[in-house]
Design a protein around this motif. Structure first.
Motif, mmCIF file in Angstrom:
data_model
loop_
_atom_site.group_PDB
_atom_site.id
_atom_site.type_symbol
_atom_site.label_atom_id
_atom_site.label_comp_id
_atom_site.label_asym_id
_atom_site.label_seq_id
_atom_site.Cartn_x
_atom_site.Cartn_y
_atom_site.Cartn_z
ATOM 1 N N LEU A 53 1.268 -1.347 0.040
ATOM 2 C CA LEU A 53 -0.034 -0.230 0.223
ATOM 3 C C LEU A 53 0.324 0.853 -0.059
ATOM 4 N N PRO A 54 0.945 2.120 -0.215
ATOM 5 C CA PRO A 54 1.244 3.034 -0.431
ATOM 6 C C PRO A 54 1.524 3.711 1.500
ATOM 7 N N ALA A 55 2.163 4.935 1.576
ATOM 8 C CA ALA A 55 2.901 5.226 2.285
ATOM 9 C C ALA A 55 2.366 5.744 3.859
ATOM 10 N N ILE A 56 1.498 6.533 3.238
ATOM 11 C CA ILE A 56 0.471 6.819 4.405
ATOM 12 C C ILE A 56 -0.377 6.172 4.965
ATOM 13 N N TYR A 57 -1.113 4.427 3.996
ATOM 14 C CA TYR A 57 -1.497 3.740 4.857
ATOM 15 C C TYR A 57 -0.555 2.534 5.548
ATOM 16 N N ALA A 58 0.297 2.265 4.744
ATOM 17 C CA ALA A 58 1.411 1.434 5.573
ATOM 18 C C ALA A 58 2.241 2.074 7.224
ATOM 19 N N GLY A 59 2.294 2.948 7.443
ATOM 20 C CA GLY A 59 2.634 3.440 7.767
ATOM 21 C C GLY A 59 1.654 3.814 9.107
ATOM 22 N N PHE A 60 0.858 4.158 9.015
ATOM 23 C CA PHE A 60 -0.247 3.967 9.806
ATOM 24 C C PHE A 60 -1.215 2.366 10.352
ATOM 25 N N ALA A 61 -1.087 2.124 9.571
ATOM 26 C CA ALA A 61 -1.289 0.586 9.999
ATOM 27 C C ALA A 61 0.093 -0.120 10.912
ATOM 28 N N ALA A 62 0.423 0.073 10.557
ATOM 29 C CA ALA A 62 2.404 -0.196 11.556
ATOM 30 C C ALA A 62 2.397 0.372 13.019
ATOM 31 N N LEU A 63 1.419 0.994 12.880
ATOM 32 C CA LEU A 63 1.301 2.456 14.300
ATOM 33 C C LEU A 63 0.947 1.391 15.199
ATOM 34 N N PRO A 64 0.076 1.039 15.569
ATOM 35 C CA PRO A 64 -0.412 0.327 16.515
ATOM 36 C C PRO A 64 0.669 -0.948 17.070
ATOM 37 N N LEU A 65 1.490 -1.442 15.900
ATOM 38 C CA LEU A 65 2.585 -2.626 16.818
ATOM 39 C C LEU A 65 3.512 -1.294 16.926
ATOM 40 N N ALA A 66 4.324 -0.116 16.680
ATOM 41 C CA ALA A 66 5.068 0.396 16.529
ATOM 42 C C ALA A 66 5.039 0.824 18.105
ATOM 43 N N LEU A 67 3.898 1.147 18.468
ATOM 44 C CA LEU A 67 3.339 1.623 19.514
ATOM 45 C C LEU A 67 3.296 0.349 21.393
ATOM 46 N N GLY A 68 2.810 -0.577 20.399
ATOM 47 C CA GLY A 68 2.511 -1.954 21.176
ATOM 48 C C GLY A 68 4.238 -1.856 21.880
ATOM 49 N N TRP A 69 5.241 -2.337 21.102
ATOM 50 C CA TRP A 69 6.510 -2.352 21.493
ATOM 51 C C TRP A 69 7.318 -1.753 21.845
ATOM 52 N N ILE A 70 6.717 0.286 21.821
ATOM 53 C CA ILE A 70 7.458 1.134 22.480
ATOM 54 C C ILE A 70 6.882 0.657 23.997
ATOM 55 N N GLY A 71 5.130 0.528 24.246
ATOM 56 C CA GLY A 71 4.364 0.335 25.568
ATOM 57 C C GLY A 71 5.427 -0.599 26.272
ATOM 58 N N ALA A 72 5.765 -2.290 25.858
ATOM 59 C CA ALA A 72 6.592 -3.195 26.341
ATOM 60 C C ALA A 72 7.394 -2.373 26.894
ATOM 61 N N GLY A 73 8.603 -1.824 25.946
ATOM 62 C CA GLY A 73 9.818 -1.373 26.666
ATOM 63 C C GLY A 73 9.405 0.309 27.935
ATOM 64 N N ILE A 74 8.330 0.736 27.581
ATOM 65 C CA ILE A 74 7.625 1.139 28.918
ATOM 66 C C ILE A 74 7.560 0.498 30.791
ATOM 67 N N GLY A 75 6.748 -0.532 29.898
ATOM 68 C CA GLY A 75 6.896 -1.577 30.889
ATOM 69 C C GLY A 75 7.410 -2.155 31.927
ATOM 70 N N ARG A 76 8.308 -3.193 31.082
ATOM 71 C CA ARG A 76 9.325 -3.630 31.209
ATOM 72 C C ARG A 76 10.905 -2.224 32.297
ATOM 73 N N LEU A 77 10.509 -0.826 31.778
ATOM 74 C CA LEU A 77 11.380 0.223 32.345
ATOM 75 C C LEU A 77 10.730 0.268 34.198
ATOM 76 N N ILE A 78 9.146 0.074 34.010
ATOM 77 C CA ILE A 78 8.570 0.672 35.571
ATOM 78 C C ILE A 78 8.484 -0.759 36.023
ATOM 79 N N SER A 79 8.554 -1.706 35.565
ATOM 80 C CA SER A 79 8.959 -2.602 35.975
ATOM 81 C C SER A 79 10.661 -2.827 36.818
ATOM 82 N N LEU A 80 11.404 -2.535 36.129
ATOM 83 C CA LEU A 80 12.683 -2.591 36.390
ATOM 84 C C LEU A 80 12.608 -1.945 38.225
ATOM 85 N N PHE A 81 12.106 -0.926 38.712
ATOM 86 C CA PHE A 81 12.212 -0.067 39.551
ATOM 87 C C PHE A 81 10.716 -0.254 40.821
ATOM 88 N N ALA A 82 9.919 -0.378 40.394
ATOM 89 C CA ALA A 82 8.634 -0.618 40.295
ATOM 90 C C ALA A 82 8.615 -1.877 40.879
#
Length: 142
Positions: free
Chosen positions: A72-101
């Motif tokens: 698909l064109p870039a505009i659709y492809a970028g937004f299609a991958a956005l939930p996965l991208a944010l999911g991975w970033i969220g996993a990193g944030i969750g792990r960072l919180i776990s490291l301290f909490a």
């Protein structure tokens, strides 16, 4: 192909490969995430969770976003991958919180400090396709 799309496709293919690996070898997935099946002999199993969550879900989510990114064109492809991208970033944030909490609940830091930046980098790499959208918008607004 734009460099953002290339980076995103490589990261998505890597996620799909991890999913395929977990689907084929739940023991490998168990070792990667350091979770074990229930030790209670009356409740055998647990591998179906590794095959489903770390296997099938990872494989199909990353593979579908990869196919969208390639077709698909870039505009659709970028937004299609956005939930996965944010999911991975969220996993990193969750792990960072776990490291301290959860300091007292974690057996040891182990690979937690390694996984935090890795998950954030994977998320940014998957979202790299959005850079192409930014370039397109910037071109049209000049």
């Amino acid at each position: 192909m734009h460099y953002g799309q290339i980076i995103s496709c490589i990261a998505l293919a890597s996620g799909a490969a991890m999913g395929l690996g977990a689907l084929i070898s739940p023991r490998w997935a168990s070792g990667v995430v350091r979770l074990v099946e229930d030790p209670d002999p009356a409740r055998p199993g647990g591998y179906s969770e590794f095959r489903a969550t770390y296997g099938g879900l990872f494989l199909m989510a990353h593979l579908s976003a990869l196919l969208i990114a390639l077709n698909l064109p870039a505009i659709y492809a970028g937004f299609a991958a956005l939930p996965l991208a944010l999911g991975w970033i969220g996993a990193g944030i969750g792990r960072l919180i776990s490291l301290f909490a959860d300091r007292d609940r974690n057996r040891a830091q182990g690979l937690i400090p390694v996984w935090i930046p890795l998950e954030i980098i994977i998320g940014l790499a998957i979202g790299a396709n959005l850079v192409q959208i930014y370039d397109i918008i910037r071109t049209f607004t000049k």
